[in-house]
Write a protein that holds these residues in place. Structure first.
Motif, mmCIF file in Angstrom:
data_model
loop_
_atom_site.group_PDB
_atom_site.id
_atom_site.type_symbol
_atom_site.label_atom_id
_atom_site.label_comp_id
_atom_site.label_asym_id
_atom_site.label_seq_id
_atom_site.Cartn_x
_atom_site.Cartn_y
_atom_site.Cartn_z
ATOM 1 N N LYS A 260 25.267 -28.414 41.642
ATOM 2 C CA LYS A 260 24.275 -27.649 42.384
ATOM 3 C C LYS A 260 23.187 -27.229 41.402
ATOM 4 C CE LYS A 260 27.479 -25.899 45.801
ATOM 5 N NZ LYS A 260 28.158 -24.715 46.356
ATOM 6 N N VAL A 261 21.949 -27.517 41.738
ATOM 7 C CA VAL A 261 20.840 -27.301 40.818
ATOM 8 C C VAL A 261 20.767 -25.852 40.329
ATOM 9 C CG1 VAL A 261 18.327 -27.358 40.582
ATOM 10 C CG2 VAL A 261 19.502 -29.217 41.739
ATOM 11 N N PHE A 262 20.926 -24.897 41.220
ATOM 12 C CA PHE A 262 20.793 -23.505 40.807
ATOM 13 C C PHE A 262 21.985 -23.009 40.001
ATOM 14 C CE2 PHE A 262 17.560 -23.717 44.123
ATOM 15 C CZ PHE A 262 16.484 -23.201 43.408
ATOM 16 N N ASP A 263 23.087 -23.762 39.976
ATOM 17 C CA ASP A 263 24.206 -23.428 39.086
ATOM 18 C C ASP A 263 23.882 -23.791 37.640
ATOM 19 O OD1 ASP A 263 25.637 -22.470 41.220
ATOM 20 O OD2 ASP A 263 26.924 -24.243 41.410
ATOM 21 N N THR A 264 22.880 -24.641 37.454
ATOM 22 C CA THR A 264 22.503 -25.073 36.107
ATOM 23 C C THR A 264 21.336 -24.266 35.539
ATOM 24 O OG1 THR A 264 20.896 -26.737 36.830
ATOM 25 C CG2 THR A 264 23.208 -27.426 36.717
ATOM 26 N N LEU A 265 20.818 -23.303 36.285
ATOM 27 C CA LEU A 265 19.622 -22.550 35.903
ATOM 28 C C LEU A 265 19.918 -21.407 34.945
ATOM 29 C CD1 LEU A 265 16.592 -21.703 36.315
ATOM 30 C CD2 LEU A 265 17.399 -20.355 38.259
ATOM 31 N N GLU A 266 19.080 -21.279 33.933
ATOM 32 C CA GLU A 266 19.073 -20.109 33.049
ATOM 33 C C GLU A 266 17.642 -19.595 32.977
ATOM 34 O OE1 GLU A 266 21.315 -18.203 31.541
ATOM 35 O OE2 GLU A 266 22.907 -19.421 32.381
ATOM 36 N N PHE A 267 17.503 -18.291 33.035
ATOM 37 C CA PHE A 267 16.222 -17.605 33.005
ATOM 38 C C PHE A 267 16.071 -16.921 31.660
ATOM 39 C CE2 PHE A 267 14.186 -13.454 33.578
ATOM 40 C CZ PHE A 267 12.950 -13.831 34.039
ATOM 41 N N LEU B 141 21.582 -31.293 26.935
ATOM 42 C CA LEU B 141 20.183 -31.562 27.282
ATOM 43 C C LEU B 141 19.736 -30.562 28.338
ATOM 44 C CD1 LEU B 141 20.276 -35.445 27.695
ATOM 45 C CD2 LEU B 141 19.390 -34.164 25.756
ATOM 46 N N ALA B 142 18.535 -30.035 28.164
ATOM 47 C CA ALA B 142 17.972 -29.091 29.134
ATOM 48 C C ALA B 142 16.530 -29.488 29.426
ATOM 49 C CB ALA B 142 18.013 -27.671 28.592
ATOM 50 N N ILE B 143 16.113 -29.265 30.658
ATOM 51 C CA ILE B 143 14.712 -29.443 31.044
ATOM 52 C C ILE B 143 14.260 -28.149 31.696
ATOM 53 C CG2 ILE B 143 14.845 -31.945 31.358
ATOM 54 C CD1 ILE B 143 15.030 -31.419 34.389
ATOM 55 N N GLY B 144 12.956 -27.951 31.728
ATOM 56 C CA GLY B 144 12.495 -26.738 32.380
ATOM 57 C C GLY B 144 11.008 -26.551 32.336
ATOM 58 N N THR B 145 10.611 -25.409 32.830
ATOM 59 C CA THR B 145 9.209 -25.030 32.886
ATOM 60 C C THR B 145 9.095 -23.549 32.587
ATOM 61 O OG1 THR B 145 7.196 -25.143 34.220
ATOM 62 C CG2 THR B 145 9.223 -24.561 35.372
ATOM 63 N N GLY C 299 21.521 -22.475 21.917
ATOM 64 C CA GLY C 299 21.331 -21.910 23.249
ATOM 65 C C GLY C 299 20.502 -20.639 23.169
ATOM 66 N N GLY C 300 19.689 -20.414 24.193
ATOM 67 C CA GLY C 300 18.880 -19.204 24.244
ATOM 68 C C GLY C 300 17.401 -19.500 24.351
ATOM 69 N N SER C 301 16.590 -18.462 24.340
ATOM 70 C CA SER C 301 15.161 -18.601 24.619
ATOM 71 C C SER C 301 14.380 -19.332 23.539
ATOM 72 C CB SER C 301 14.533 -17.224 24.859
ATOM 73 O OG SER C 301 14.523 -16.470 23.672
ATOM 74 N N GLY D 228 15.147 -22.746 32.459
ATOM 75 C CA GLY D 228 15.784 -23.930 31.897
ATOM 76 C C GLY D 228 16.934 -24.393 32.773
ATOM 77 N N PHE D 229 17.057 -25.696 32.918
ATOM 78 C CA PHE D 229 18.131 -26.298 33.708
ATOM 79 C C PHE D 229 18.971 -27.197 32.813
ATOM 80 C CE2 PHE D 229 14.758 -25.312 36.646
ATOM 81 C CZ PHE D 229 15.414 -24.825 37.770
#
Length: 171
Positions: free
Chosen positions: A156-163, A120-124, A41-43, A140-141
């Motif tokens: 909820k989509v924004f509950d899965t978000l990490e910045f 599993l994570a997806i993101g942009t 987990g992490g950047s 990352g979601f």
């Protein structure tokens, strides 16, 4: 591993895979110091989770010297699987973006690994290629969260978000 997928070489597809296993020669896992275990987990890891958030749910207490810092008592796993697939495109001299899929988790033994325990994570992300180093912001979601067994469509989509903010590429 990276591969240019455009003639101008501004589009790259990258793949990362890593695994690790810690085995004591003598004694049990309770002798392994928490800072010698694996975390995910992490950047630079599975970007849908905060740093060091993916750890085994079954805790093994370290029997070494006591520590007054509670954060240092968090123990990772002795087995790690982790990887990423990333599409990167530079569209200006110093600007670009990335799309990614990350996977991974940690366990207390390779015998505990199950497919439904892999996060599993997806993101942009957005990239700024400075003269010093690339700076990046990734969103990352959690595509699949093994802690609750739910996919992104069940939450909820924004509950899965990490910045994440990082210097240099994720790998």
């Amino acid at each position: 591993m990276y591969r240019a997928i455009s003639k101008d070489k501004n589009t790259v597809f990258g793949v990362k895979a890593k695994s690790g296993y810690i085995q004591m020669i003598d004694g049990g896992q309770e002798l392994i110091s928490p800072n010698q275990t694996f975390f995910a987990g992490g950047s630079n890891s599975v970007r849908g989770w905060r740093a060091r958030e993916l750890i085994p749910p079954e805790r093994i207490n370290y029997i070494g010297a006591p520590d007054i810092n509670e954060e240092l008592k968090i123990r990772g796993g002795t087995f790690l699987i982790e990887g990423s697939f990333e599409y990167r495109r530079r569209f200006e001299t110093d600007l670009g973006f990335a799309l990614f899929v990350d996977y991974g988790n940690t366990w207390n033994s390779y015998k505990e690994v199950r497919w439904d325990n892999i996060a599993l994570a997806i993101g942009t992300g957005i990239r700024y290629y400075s003269p010093i180093a690339p700076f990046r912001i990734d969103f990352g979601f959690k595509l699949y969260d093994p802690a609750n067994g739910k996919f992104i469509t069940e939450q909820k989509v924004f509950d899965t978000l990490e910045f994440h903010f990082g210097i240099g590429e994720a790998f």
